[in-house]
Design a protein around this motif. Structure first.
Motif, PDB file in Angstrom:
ATOM      1  N   ARG A 384       1.741  -1.436   6.470  1.00  0.00           N
ATOM      2  CA  ARG A 384       2.757  -2.305   5.885  1.00  0.00           C
ATOM      3  C   ARG A 384       2.311  -2.909   4.569  1.00  0.00           C
ATOM      4  NH1 ARG A 384       2.907  -3.870  11.362  1.00  0.00           N
ATOM      5  NH2 ARG A 384       1.550  -5.648  10.917  1.00  0.00           N
ATOM      6  N   GLY A 385       1.169  -2.423   4.040  1.00  0.00           N
ATOM      7  CA  GLY A 385       0.655  -2.957   2.786  1.00  0.00           C
ATOM      8  C   GLY A 385       1.604  -2.676   1.646  1.00  0.00           C
ATOM      9  N   SER A 386       1.404  -3.406   0.602  1.00  0.00           N
ATOM     10  CA  SER A 386       2.275  -3.252  -0.558  1.00  0.00           C
ATOM     11  C   SER A 386       1.935  -2.006  -1.327  1.00  0.00           C
ATOM     12  CB  SER A 386       2.139  -4.484  -1.461  1.00  0.00           C
ATOM     13  OG  SER A 386       0.809  -4.575  -1.934  1.00  0.00           O
ATOM     14  N   GLY A 387       2.829  -1.635  -2.247  1.00  0.00           N
ATOM     15  CA  GLY A 387       2.580  -0.467  -3.066  1.00  0.00           C
ATOM     16  C   GLY A 387       1.374  -0.648  -3.975  1.00  0.00           C
ATOM     17  N   ALA A 388       1.091  -1.890  -4.366  1.00  0.00           N
ATOM     18  CA  ALA A 388      -0.066  -2.127  -5.216  1.00  0.00           C
ATOM     19  C   ALA A 388      -1.361  -1.806  -4.498  1.00  0.00           C
ATOM     20  CB  ALA A 388      -0.064  -3.575  -5.682  1.00  0.00           C
ATOM     21  N   GLU A 389      -1.432  -2.123  -3.204  1.00  0.00           N
ATOM     22  CA  GLU A 389      -2.632  -1.814  -2.442  1.00  0.00           C
ATOM     23  C   GLU A 389      -2.839  -0.303  -2.339  1.00  0.00           C
ATOM     24  OE1 GLU A 389      -2.039  -3.793   1.206  1.00  0.00           O
ATOM     25  OE2 GLU A 389      -2.478  -5.778   0.419  1.00  0.00           O
ATOM     26  N   HIS A 390      -1.758   0.437  -2.103  1.00  0.00           N
ATOM     27  CA  HIS A 390      -1.867   1.890  -2.060  1.00  0.00           C
ATOM     28  C   HIS A 390      -2.330   2.437  -3.410  1.00  0.00           C
ATOM     29  CE1 HIS A 390      -0.273   2.307   1.958  1.00  0.00           C
ATOM     30  NE2 HIS A 390       0.790   1.599   1.640  1.00  0.00           N
ATOM     31  N   PHE A 391      -1.807   1.871  -4.481  1.00  0.00           N
ATOM     32  CA  PHE A 391      -2.209   2.325  -5.809  1.00  0.00           C
ATOM     33  C   PHE A 391      -3.688   2.058  -6.047  1.00  0.00           C
ATOM     34  CE2 PHE A 391      -2.975   1.241 -10.251  1.00  0.00           C
ATOM     35  CZ  PHE A 391      -2.661   2.443 -10.851  1.00  0.00           C
ATOM     36  N   ASN A 392      -4.175   0.872  -5.629  1.00  0.00           N
ATOM     37  CA  ASN A 392      -5.586   0.546  -5.814  1.00  0.00           C
ATOM     38  C   ASN A 392      -6.475   1.519  -5.054  1.00  0.00           C
ATOM     39  OD1 ASN A 392      -4.930  -1.592  -7.430  1.00  0.00           O
ATOM     40  ND2 ASN A 392      -4.903  -3.081  -5.761  1.00  0.00           N
ATOM     41  N   THR A 393      -6.105   1.860  -3.834  1.00  0.00           N
ATOM     42  CA  THR A 393      -6.908   2.801  -3.048  1.00  0.00           C
ATOM     43  C   THR A 393      -6.950   4.174  -3.714  1.00  0.00           C
ATOM     44  OG1 THR A 393      -6.292   1.611  -1.032  1.00  0.00           O
ATOM     45  CG2 THR A 393      -7.169   3.830  -0.778  1.00  0.00           C
ATOM     46  N   ALA A 394      -5.804   4.664  -4.157  1.00  0.00           N
ATOM     47  CA  ALA A 394      -5.757   5.963  -4.818  1.00  0.00           C
ATOM     48  C   ALA A 394      -6.554   5.956  -6.118  1.00  0.00           C
ATOM     49  CB  ALA A 394      -4.304   6.370  -5.078  1.00  0.00           C
ATOM     50  N   PHE A 395      -6.431   4.857  -6.867  1.00  0.00           N
ATOM     51  CA  PHE A 395      -7.158   4.762  -8.126  1.00  0.00           C
ATOM     52  C   PHE A 395      -8.664   4.736  -7.889  1.00  0.00           C
ATOM     53  CE2 PHE A 395      -9.109   2.269 -11.529  1.00  0.00           C
ATOM     54  CZ  PHE A 395      -8.704   3.015 -12.635  1.00  0.00           C
ATOM     55  N   LEU A 398      -9.802   8.266  -7.076  1.00  0.00           N
ATOM     56  CA  LEU A 398      -9.819   9.089  -8.282  1.00  0.00           C
ATOM     57  C   LEU A 398     -11.003   8.753  -9.165  1.00  0.00           C
ATOM     58  CD1 LEU A 398      -8.470  11.181 -10.111  1.00  0.00           C
ATOM     59  CD2 LEU A 398      -7.066   9.328 -11.064  1.00  0.00           C
ATOM     60  N   ALA A 399     -11.287   7.460  -9.309  1.00  0.00           N
ATOM     61  CA  ALA A 399     -12.422   7.052 -10.133  1.00  0.00           C
ATOM     62  C   ALA A 399     -13.731   7.555  -9.549  1.00  0.00           C
ATOM     63  CB  ALA A 399     -12.435   5.533 -10.266  1.00  0.00           C
ATOM     64  N   SER A 400     -13.857   7.522  -8.224  1.00  0.00           N
ATOM     65  CA  SER A 400     -15.067   8.023  -7.580  1.00  0.00           C
ATOM     66  C   SER A 400     -15.247   9.515  -7.841  1.00  0.00           C
ATOM     67  CB  SER A 400     -15.007   7.744  -6.076  1.00  0.00           C
ATOM     68  OG  SER A 400     -14.874   6.365  -5.820  1.00  0.00           O
ATOM     69  N   CYS A 401     -14.151  10.263  -7.766  1.00  0.00           N
ATOM     70  CA  CYS A 401     -14.232  11.702  -8.042  1.00  0.00           C
ATOM     71  C   CYS A 401     -14.661  11.965  -9.480  1.00  0.00           C
ATOM     72  CB  CYS A 401     -12.886  12.376  -7.755  1.00  0.00           C
ATOM     73  SG  CYS A 401     -12.404  12.352  -6.015  1.00  0.00           S
ATOM     74  N   VAL A 403     -16.416   9.997 -11.462  1.00  0.00           N
ATOM     75  CA  VAL A 403     -17.823   9.633 -11.620  1.00  0.00           C
ATOM     76  C   VAL A 403     -18.721  10.705 -11.026  1.00  0.00           C
ATOM     77  CG1 VAL A 403     -19.580   7.964 -10.928  1.00  0.00           C
ATOM     78  CG2 VAL A 403     -17.358   7.169 -11.729  1.00  0.00           C
ATOM     79  N   SER A 404     -18.340  11.265  -9.868  1.00  0.00           N
ATOM     80  CA  SER A 404     -19.132  12.321  -9.250  1.00  0.00           C
ATOM     81  C   SER A 404     -19.210  13.555 -10.137  1.00  0.00           C
ATOM     82  CB  SER A 404     -18.538  12.690  -7.887  1.00  0.00           C
ATOM     83  OG  SER A 404     -18.505  11.566  -7.025  1.00  0.00           O
ATOM     84  N   ILE A 405     -18.087  13.929 -10.745  1.00  0.00           N
ATOM     85  CA  ILE A 405     -18.075  15.086 -11.633  1.00  0.00           C
ATOM     86  C   ILE A 405     -18.961  14.851 -12.841  1.00  0.00           C
ATOM     87  CG2 ILE A 405     -16.603  16.477 -13.149  1.00  0.00           C
ATOM     88  CD1 ILE A 405     -14.354  16.073 -11.124  1.00  0.00           C
ATOM     89  N   ILE A 406     -18.910  13.638 -13.390  1.00  0.00           N
ATOM     90  CA  ILE A 406     -19.744  13.318 -14.551  1.00  0.00           C
ATOM     91  C   ILE A 406     -21.227  13.404 -14.194  1.00  0.00           C
ATOM     92  CG2 ILE A 406     -20.378  11.477 -16.153  1.00  0.00           C
ATOM     93  CD1 ILE A 406     -17.479  10.594 -16.130  1.00  0.00           C
ATOM     94  N   LEU A 407     -21.589  12.911 -13.024  1.00  0.00           N
ATOM     95  CA  LEU A 407     -22.981  12.975 -12.605  1.00  0.00           C
ATOM     96  C   LEU A 407     -23.440  14.420 -12.436  1.00  0.00           C
ATOM     97  CD1 LEU A 407     -23.114  10.024 -10.033  1.00  0.00           C
ATOM     98  CD2 LEU A 407     -24.011  10.077 -12.361  1.00  0.00           C
ATOM     99  N   VAL A 408     -22.582  15.262 -11.866  1.00  0.00           N
ATOM    100  CA  VAL A 408     -22.938  16.673 -11.721  1.00  0.00           C
ATOM    101  C   VAL A 408     -23.134  17.328 -13.072  1.00  0.00           C
ATOM    102  CG1 VAL A 408     -22.103  18.905 -10.915  1.00  0.00           C
ATOM    103  CG2 VAL A 408     -21.861  16.899  -9.468  1.00  0.00           C
ATOM    104  N   LEU A 409     -22.244  17.038 -14.023  1.00  0.00           N
ATOM    105  CA  LEU A 409     -22.377  17.611 -15.359  1.00  0.00           C
ATOM    106  C   LEU A 409     -23.637  17.121 -16.051  1.00  0.00           C
ATOM    107  CD1 LEU A 409     -18.667  17.434 -16.595  1.00  0.00           C
ATOM    108  CD2 LEU A 409     -19.929  19.430 -15.771  1.00  0.00           C
TER     109      LEU A 409
END
Length: 509
Positions: A384-395, A398-401, A403-409
């Motif tokens: 029942r969380g708000s749309g902002a909470e869902h956006f924060n989780t997705a963001f 995405l940021a973690s992915c 950062v992981s790609i940058i570290l691999v490169l």
């Protein structure tokens, strides 16, 4: 037939008939979308665009005919005494604001406002009304604001606010009411969206505390400057409002009773209040089970007969409930009993009692009741969380992915190792242009190797030119370079593999 140009303009028309200014006004009104019957602006009134102001004209009777194009009609500061049914000859379909303040109106006939079906704001303040009869506001289904302050209203008859479905703001200040108008909320046909009620400066000596705890969740009710009797129930209500920072109380705290040192704080809280700081608590119960929730801030063995209320997600209960089969019971010592817990009982609960104390900013009267598994309730809350909470989780994901790609490169494209010099001291080049990636640039300068480090070589066949006059170095045969020589952990390194491969190439020559 005479030509039009042979007569003065505005005097004649086609066929010899004289030009009628009223017909011209009618034609103009039709072009502008006004009603066919257009009344002139009454004397002493000011008509500007869609506003008609007859304020301060000393009118004892309303003009017989008013222009019907007005959206605002101001009849304030006159000497009107009655508002009859036929106060206007035609319906005011466009009228949105009607001002009748500062008159001497003592009677409004039933159905007097049926001629203004689209009225949004009605001001009847500062008149001489003493009672509101049934269906006095019939026909005002779209009314949003009603001003009745400054009258002498003593009685509100049942059904007085019928048809006021859309009413949001009601001003009753400065009248002579002695009882709280609960019928305003419970009677059929009354307001269902009321968010503002001003009952200040009346003659209320008591208020229904339990009902107010329920009503003030979504409605601002002003009660300042009433002769309210300060008892334990009212003190509990005011303390709860102050903790909730209820604006009608916070803005006018000095005009309410039970101020500091002037109420029965000691009698209401004697040997009842605990010295422990108030903290938010959580209770969990399985569906169908019973749960006992003590009132925060009260001693474990509270005295009986307390003025105490529990605000639950669906209703407000107190210890006066005598039904033993009730779902929610408040025991004499203030403990709330939930009998046969339902999933709908989950939520926040507040215990309202006269504790006679000031609450610190970090203190809380909230009690969280969870029916069912805590993990299930948490999952449901997340859903029942708000749309902002869902956006924060997705963001965040995405940021973690990224950062992981940058570290691999960064790992793959570190500083390349320099090619080894030949035994003769001359740089022979890298033969097949092998770039060996090092994890530490200092390792290149020192020439040290680590047996447990990873080495990656990118090989590209290329014929390199030698010095002038010298023999050309043959290209490296990549067919002899094995996977083991390109990437391996252990004692065998890429440098060794490249040396061995070059040696094999020379032997074949």
């Amino acid at each position: 037939m005479r030509p039009i140009s042979s007569q003065p303009l505005g005097k004649t028309a086609v066929g010899g008939s004289r030009w009628n200014p009223a017909a011209a006004a009618l034609l103009l009104s039709l072009c502008l979308g006004f009603p066919p019957s257009l009344a002139p602006c009454p004397p002493c009134c000011l008509c500007a665009s869609d506003i008609i102001s007859c304020s301060g004209c000393n009118l004892s009777m309303l003009p017989s005919d008013l222009p019907g194009y007005a959206t605002r009609l101001d009849l304030s500061h006159n000497t009107l005494t009655v508002l009859p049914v036929d106060w206007i000859s035609r319906p005011f379909d466009r009228l949105a604001t009607l001002v009748l303040s500062r008159n001497s109106i003592s009677r409004i006939e039933v159905d007097a406002f049926t001629v203004t079906p689209h009225l949004l704001h009605l001001d009847i303040s500062s008149n001489r009304l003493t009672a509101l009869n049934s269906s006095i506001f019939a026909g005002l289904e779209e009314l949003k604001e009603l001003l009745l302050f400054g009258n002498q209203i003593v009685q509100i008859n049942p059904g007085a606010f019928s048809d006021l479905y859309s009413l949001q703001r009601l001003y009753f200040s400065g009248n002579r009411l002695t009882a709280f108008p609960l019928g305003l909320y419970w009677e059929p046909g009354g307001p269902r969206n009321l968010t503002f009620l001003d009952l200040s400066y009346n003659r209320l000596s008591e208020v229904p505390v339990q009902s107010l705890l329920s009503l003030t969740r979504h409605c601002a009710i002003y009660l300042q400057k009433n002769p309210l009797v300060c008892d334990c129930a009212l003190l509990a209500l005011l303390e709860y409002w102050m903790w909730k920072q209820y604006r009608p109380l916070v803005d006018f705290r000095g005009e309410y009773p039970c101020r500091d040192g002037s109420g029965p704080e000691y009698e209401c809280s004697q040997e009842v209040v605990s010295d422990m700081p108030l903290e938010a608590q959580t209770y969990q119960v399985e569906p169908g089970k019973w749960l006992r929730v003590p009132c925060p801030g009260l001693a474990t063995q509270g005295q009986e007969g307390l003025a105490l209320f529990w605000v639950t997600p669906r209703t407000v209960v107190n210890s006066s409930t005598d039904d033993p089969m009730a779902h929610l019971i408040v025991s004499p010592n203030g403990t709330l009993e939930i009998r046969g817990a339902l999933m709908e009982d989950s939520g926040m609960y507040w215990c309202v009692a006269a504790r006679g104390r000031h609450y610190a900013p970090d203190e809380s009267l909230e009690v969280n009741v969870v029916v069912g598994n805590l993990s299930t309730a948490s999952t449901g809350g997340s859903a029942r969380g708000s749309g902002a909470e869902h956006f924060n989780t997705a963001f965040t994901t995405l940021a973690s992915c990224v950062v992981s790609i940058i570290l691999v490169l960064l790992y793959l494209y570190l500083t390349p190792c320099r090619c080894r010099e030949n035994r003769g001291g001359r740089s022979r080049g890298c033969g097949g242009r092998a770039f060996i990636l090092c994890s530490d640039p200092r390792e290149v300068e020192s020439g040290q190797r680590r047996s447990n480090g990873k080495r990656v070589a990118f090989l590209e066949p290329q014929v390199e030119a030698s010095d002038i006059g010298g023999p050309k170095t043959p290209a490296m045969n990549l067919g002899h370079v094995t996977t083991e020589g390109i990437l391996k952990n252990g004692s065998r390194t890429v440098g060794q593999t490249l040396t061995d491969t070059a040696h094999i190439a020379e032997t074949r020559k």
